[in-house]
Design a protein around this motif. Structure first.
Motif, PDB file in Angstrom:
ATOM      1  N   PHE A   6       0.814  -1.215   0.000  1.00 21.09           N
ATOM      2  CA  PHE A   6       0.000   0.000   0.000  1.00 21.09           C
ATOM      3  C   PHE A   6       0.848   1.266   0.000  1.00 21.09           C
ATOM      4  N   HIS A   7       1.803   1.370   0.912  1.00 27.98           N
ATOM      5  CA  HIS A   7       2.584   2.603   1.020  1.00 27.98           C
ATOM      6  C   HIS A   7       3.500   2.805  -0.185  1.00 27.98           C
ATOM      7  N   ASP A   8       3.994   1.721  -0.765  1.00 26.62           N
ATOM      8  CA  ASP A   8       4.810   1.841  -1.973  1.00 26.62           C
ATOM      9  C   ASP A   8       3.962   2.315  -3.147  1.00 26.62           C
ATOM     10  N   VAL A   9       2.734   1.783  -3.248  1.00 27.65           N
ATOM     11  CA  VAL A   9       1.820   2.249  -4.293  1.00 27.65           C
ATOM     12  C   VAL A   9       1.500   3.724  -4.084  1.00 27.65           C
ATOM     13  N   ARG A  10       1.243   4.116  -2.849  1.00 20.00           N
ATOM     14  CA  ARG A  10       0.913   5.514  -2.560  1.00 20.00           C
ATOM     15  C   ARG A  10       2.072   6.439  -2.951  1.00 20.00           C
ATOM     16  N   ARG A  11       3.313   6.066  -2.622  1.00 23.06           N
ATOM     17  CA  ARG A  11       4.450   6.905  -2.973  1.00 23.06           C
ATOM     18  C   ARG A  11       4.560   7.088  -4.481  1.00 23.06           C
ATOM     19  N   CYS A  12       4.296   6.012  -5.222  1.00 27.40           N
ATOM     20  CA  CYS A  12       4.358   6.098  -6.684  1.00 27.40           C
ATOM     21  C   CYS A  12       3.250   7.010  -7.218  1.00 27.40           C
ATOM     22  N   MET A  13       2.045   6.886  -6.659  1.00 25.97           N
ATOM     23  CA  MET A  13       0.933   7.742  -7.069  1.00 25.97           C
ATOM     24  C   MET A  13       1.258   9.214  -6.814  1.00 25.97           C
ATOM     25  N   ILE A  14       1.837   9.515  -5.657  1.00 22.07           N
ATOM     26  CA  ILE A  14       2.197  10.892  -5.334  1.00 22.07           C
ATOM     27  C   ILE A  14       3.216  11.425  -6.345  1.00 22.07           C
ATOM     28  N   ALA A  15       4.196  10.599  -6.677  1.00 20.64           N
ATOM     29  CA  ALA A  15       5.207  11.020  -7.650  1.00 20.64           C
ATOM     30  C   ALA A  15       4.580  11.331  -9.008  1.00 20.64           C
ATOM     31  N   LEU A  16       3.609  10.520  -9.423  1.00 20.21           N
ATOM     32  CA  LEU A  16       2.946  10.745 -10.711  1.00 20.21           C
ATOM     33  C   LEU A  16       2.069  11.993 -10.677  1.00 20.21           C
ATOM     34  N   VAL A  17       1.319  12.190  -9.585  1.00 24.69           N
ATOM     35  CA  VAL A  17       0.441  13.362  -9.477  1.00 24.69           C
ATOM     36  C   VAL A  17       1.240  14.652  -9.532  1.00 24.69           C
ATOM     37  N   THR A  18       2.410  14.670  -8.933  1.00 20.96           N
ATOM     38  CA  THR A  18       3.184  15.912  -8.803  1.00 20.96           C
ATOM     39  C   THR A  18       4.246  16.072  -9.886  1.00 20.96           C
ATOM     40  N   ASP A  19       4.193  15.264 -10.933  1.00 22.63           N
ATOM     41  CA  ASP A  19       5.167  15.334 -12.029  1.00 22.63           C
ATOM     42  C   ASP A  19       4.771  16.449 -12.999  1.00 22.63           C
ATOM     43  N   ARG A  20       5.289  17.648 -12.774  1.00 21.14           N
ATOM     44  CA  ARG A  20       4.887  18.799 -13.586  1.00 21.14           C
ATOM     45  C   ARG A  20       5.531  18.835 -14.969  1.00 21.14           C
ATOM     46  N   SER A  21       6.292  17.818 -15.309  1.00 21.34           N
ATOM     47  CA  SER A  21       6.803  17.737 -16.682  1.00 21.34           C
ATOM     48  C   SER A  21       5.697  17.303 -17.647  1.00 21.34           C
ATOM     49  N   ARG A  22       4.544  16.901 -17.116  1.00 23.06           N
ATOM     50  CA  ARG A  22       3.421  16.436 -17.930  1.00 23.06           C
ATOM     51  C   ARG A  22       2.167  17.212 -17.577  1.00 23.06           C
ATOM     52  N   PRO A  23       1.255  17.404 -18.529  1.00 17.83           N
ATOM     53  CA  PRO A  23      -0.046  17.997 -18.188  1.00 17.83           C
ATOM     54  C   PRO A  23      -0.830  17.062 -17.272  1.00 17.83           C
ATOM     55  N   VAL A  24      -1.791  17.604 -16.537  1.00 20.22           N
ATOM     56  CA  VAL A  24      -2.512  16.811 -15.544  1.00 20.22           C
ATOM     57  C   VAL A  24      -3.228  15.629 -16.194  1.00 20.22           C
ATOM     58  N   TRP A  25      -3.819  15.831 -17.362  1.00 23.87           N
ATOM     59  CA  TRP A  25      -4.551  14.732 -17.991  1.00 23.87           C
ATOM     60  C   TRP A  25      -3.616  13.549 -18.269  1.00 23.87           C
ATOM     61  N   GLU A  26      -2.366  13.858 -18.631  1.00 23.11           N
ATOM     62  CA  GLU A  26      -1.417  12.793 -18.934  1.00 23.11           C
ATOM     63  C   GLU A  26      -1.002  12.059 -17.654  1.00 23.11           C
ATOM     64  N   ARG A  27      -0.827  12.803 -16.569  1.00 19.27           N
ATOM     65  CA  ARG A  27      -0.502  12.170 -15.284  1.00 19.27           C
ATOM     66  C   ARG A  27      -1.620  11.206 -14.883  1.00 19.27           C
ATOM     67  N   LEU A  28      -2.875  11.642 -15.075  1.00 17.75           N
ATOM     68  CA  LEU A  28      -4.001  10.792 -14.690  1.00 17.75           C
ATOM     69  C   LEU A  28      -4.097   9.544 -15.552  1.00 17.75           C
TER      70      LEU A  28
END
Length: 418
Positions: free
Chosen positions: A174-196
């Protein structure tokens, strides 16, 4: 996969603004009452709210959970019977905050117990909570004390179980999945739709691991997605996913107009709906293609520049959603719990975000240069409140996406991409 788990505690910093709030949490909700508080209310003298208790507080005979033992029903005006003319709680005024039900004491805080540790996020159905979360960079990283005694902590959610009839999830990760999700959500090199869409792809892969799959498979998948953050990997595949603005607009109108026409719809969401319609909706004699062009124009000239200047707003929304719902595993220990697969949890999150984003495009198109942070707060808060009042709406949302063949990455791409 190393660093310490991320435990949100920012809910402890929330402070209710009471009678100054433009909305209130004492209308249109039937409030659950835990067994201990119900028994304390039975001791109220008749002249000190005891008569109100006798008329409006009743045991829920079909419910066995102590936190849902009884309920406070609404009066004829749709308000909590303890709600005063001064827009405050009569119980709190007469007896102090320690006599509030667990629901009233905690709201809009949302408490989850994960690995024996309490987490606290916020429900955005409260205007002030929505401001606290949405309008400040790094709002979900605020550290506060969830055990201060300022509110009760005996009513919390837990990770959804792997029990009989439930979908299988590898909770050890669970916590490893959560850390990965946080990294993807906050990746500003991509537009939000692409992160999702990347998050959706990750959820799909996690769902496809066999029930007897080794935890090492999860870690290998997560490592691969961590490698995508801040790079060009996957960019061309995401850009090649379909767009269909006409279908997107039809689906958006379907969701928001049905909610607006419901007899329980709140006035704040109705205001938001009509602002949206004014920004995108057809004038008399207009064609559907003209609606699409208005939507495209509103997104390009008013919506996109606003959120490019405030990238933290959508990030904060998504992080709070993930913390609040224990995404993508889901949360249990409430009356409306529905076991869902990891990918169905994703469909639910992505669809809600798409509706909110579409509403904001219309509202921005209506107010143009006057589009402001308060419009964002009102749009997201009023929509969240509608869902909080109608748990069945979430089930119907997932069902609609599945029946219309939109409950997949291609369908979500249509709803998210501009």
């Amino acid at each position: 996969m190393g660093s310490a788990p991320t435990y949100p505690t920012y809910a402890g910093a929330f402070r209710c603004i009471g009678a100054s709030c433009e909305d209130d949490c004492c209308h249109t909700w039937t409030i659950p009452l835990d067994k201990n508080t119900y028994r304390l209310y039975q001791n109220f003298p008749a002249e000190k709210l005891g008569s109100v208790v006798a008329e409006y507080v009743s045991v829920k005979t079909a419910e066995t959970h102590d936190n849902l033992f009884a309920q406070i029903t609404r009066n004829d005006s749709g308000a909590c019977p303890f709600y005063t003319s001064g827009r405050l709680c009569g119980i709190q005024e007469e007896y102090g905050p320690q006599l509030l039900s667990s629901t009233c004491s905690i709201y809009p805080r949302v408490l989850n117990l994960v690995d024996s540790r309490l987490e606290g996020s916020l429900s955005l159905s409260c205007p002030q909570a929505a401001r606290d979360v949405l309008l400040f960079p790094n709002s979900t990283q605020v550290v506060s004390d969830l055990l201060s005694g300022a509110f009760r902590t005996d009513n919390y959610f837990t990770l959804a179980s792997n029990g009989a009839g439930h979908v299988h999830k590898l909770y050890a990760a669970f916590h490893d999945v959560r850390r990965c999700m946080i990294a993807l959500v906050t990746d500003r090199s991509r537009p939000v739709w692409e992160r999702l869409l990347l998050i959706g792809s990750l959820c799909k892969q996690l769902d496809e691991i066999p029930t007897d799959g080794a935890i090492s498979k999860v870690f290998a998948i997560l490592l691969d997605y961590h490698g995508v953050v801040g790079t060009e990997r996957g960019r061309s595949e995401m850009e090649n996913l379909p767009t269909d603005l006409a279908l997107k607009l039809r689906v958006l109108f379907k969701f928001v107009s049905e909610r607006a026409q419901d007899k329980t719809c709140g006035t704040r969401f109705l205001d938001t709906y009509w602002d949206f319609v004014a920004g995108i909706g057809s004038s008399e004699g207009a064609t559907p293609s003209e609606d699409v062009e208005r939507m495209r124009s509103a997104e390009e000239f008013y919506h996109r520049p606003f959120f490019e200047e405030r990238p933290y707003i959508f990030e904060n929304y998504l992080l709070n959603y993930m913390f609040r719902t224990l995404f993508p595993f889901g949360r249990a220990r409430n009356a409306d719990f529905v076991p869902r697969s990891i990918f169905d949890e994703y469909i639910l999150m992505a669809t809600q975000f798409a509706i909110i984003n579409g509403l904001l495009i219309g509202v921005a198109g209506h107010f143009k240069e006057g589009f402001s942070e308060e419009h964002v707060v009102k749009t997201i808060q009023s929509f969240a409140r509608e869902l909080d009042h109608d748990p069945m709406a979430l089930d119907s949302m997932v069902e609609f996406m599945q029946k219309t063949n939109l409950g997949n990455l291609f369908g979500i791409s249509i709803l998210l991409k501009n």
